[in-house]
Scaffold this motif. Sequence first.
Motif, mmCIF file in Angstrom:
data_model
loop_
_atom_site.group_PDB
_atom_site.id
_atom_site.type_symbol
_atom_site.label_atom_id
_atom_site.label_comp_id
_atom_site.label_asym_id
_atom_site.label_seq_id
_atom_site.Cartn_x
_atom_site.Cartn_y
_atom_site.Cartn_z
ATOM 1 N N ALA A 1 -7.803 2.350 -0.811
ATOM 2 C CA ALA A 1 -7.362 3.092 0.514
ATOM 3 C C ALA A 1 -7.664 4.415 0.126
ATOM 4 C CB ALA A 1 -5.942 2.852 0.646
ATOM 5 N N TRP B 1 -2.382 9.302 5.884
ATOM 6 C CA TRP B 1 -1.702 8.321 5.011
ATOM 7 C C TRP B 1 -0.229 8.728 4.807
ATOM 8 C CZ3 TRP B 1 -2.402 3.728 2.209
ATOM 9 C CH2 TRP B 1 -1.574 3.353 1.460
ATOM 10 N N HIS C 1 -0.273 3.446 -4.245
ATOM 11 C CA HIS C 1 -0.570 2.109 -3.216
ATOM 12 C C HIS C 1 -1.134 1.061 -4.274
ATOM 13 C CE1 HIS C 1 -3.125 0.198 -0.413
ATOM 14 N NE2 HIS C 1 -4.244 0.306 -1.125
#
Length: 398
Positions: free
Chosen positions: A79, A85, A74
């Motif tokens: 995050a 995810w 990412h």
Amino acid sequence: MSDPRPQARLRLQLYPRAESAVRKGHPWVFGDSIRSQNREGEAGEMAVMYDRKDRFMALGFYDPDSPIRVRIVHCGKPATIDRAWWLSRALAAKGRRDEVFNEATNGARCINGESDGFPGLVADRYADTLVVKVYTAAWLQRWDEIESILREVFAPKFLVLRMNRHLLETSEFEEGFRGPEGAEVVVFLENGIRFESAVRHGQKTGFFLDQRDNRARVEKLAKGREVLNVFSFSGGFSLYAARGGAKSVADLDISAHALESAVQNFKLNAEDARIAAVPHETLQADAFKWMDESERKFDLIIVDPPSLAKRARDQAGALSAYRHLNARAISMLRPGGILVAASCSAHVPAAEFLGMIRELAEQSGRRREELWTTGHASDHQASFPEAEYLKAICVKFD
């Protein structure tokens, strides 16, 4: 007594050029691109990268034993990388292939590594069997979670785990079926043609799915033609050519096992009268030597060798080999003959390969027409330069 305190999160800072590349979306960080790190990293752990102003930049899988030191997961704002995810990424990958899978095609790629947000992991479906191949230990450390997601999204009856050579030698994990044992050789459909895939021990994940679209293009070219399939492997191009109305097809490969697989694939399609009506010849020989010595002529020749450049320094040798093979193929074409030349070598850029074929065509002195050039099929999308390995060109000669 061991220290009970948890290790600090692995923090990396990159040199400016690498930092810029990551921000632009490149998914790899090489070892010599890391300016500093707070400690030695362990294989598979999640590393956090910060920019020159100590702001969060990216997250990625760390591998101290690989030239690709970090595979980016990412980039952007901080995050949480959890099951939700990965589930969202798997669902997105599935959605991108909704038009690939249908009643006539139940074999195709489901996840294409970095280009689908799963760095170092590919997943190919063959009928009711999903074959997952991993190239980094990070996935083995998260395997239970990832396996549950793959089963939820793709709903396979059988799931096979395969690993690259390094992991096979260093990991305690074992390859093979996870859960119920399925067949080691699976029959699947591609555009209505039946093929075998050796899901447990075959090359790659058992079959070369990436040439599906080019095989379909060859089918449209084959009517009434005598066809030579060079480096034929299991006869994929030949089956499409036969269904397209070829006068005859010949598979040329040095591997007896590959030719046996081609014969078996023709048997699997014996109920198709179009395929059954076409004479199928197998030629076990070194392709370079056979083409140099043969005086035979053909109307359609497919030259699709395995990767001839494993490393960047192999590029010159690979181009020389491609030049030799395709020059000979052009000389073996009858008037009106067609050459389909392909390369799966990532270290041979498309511009170099296509330019070389065009140069050979000009040097032949024959009038010619370039019918098409192609890259990756939609299920093998490539999101960064190093992933762009496949290219093909089709030229008709008077």
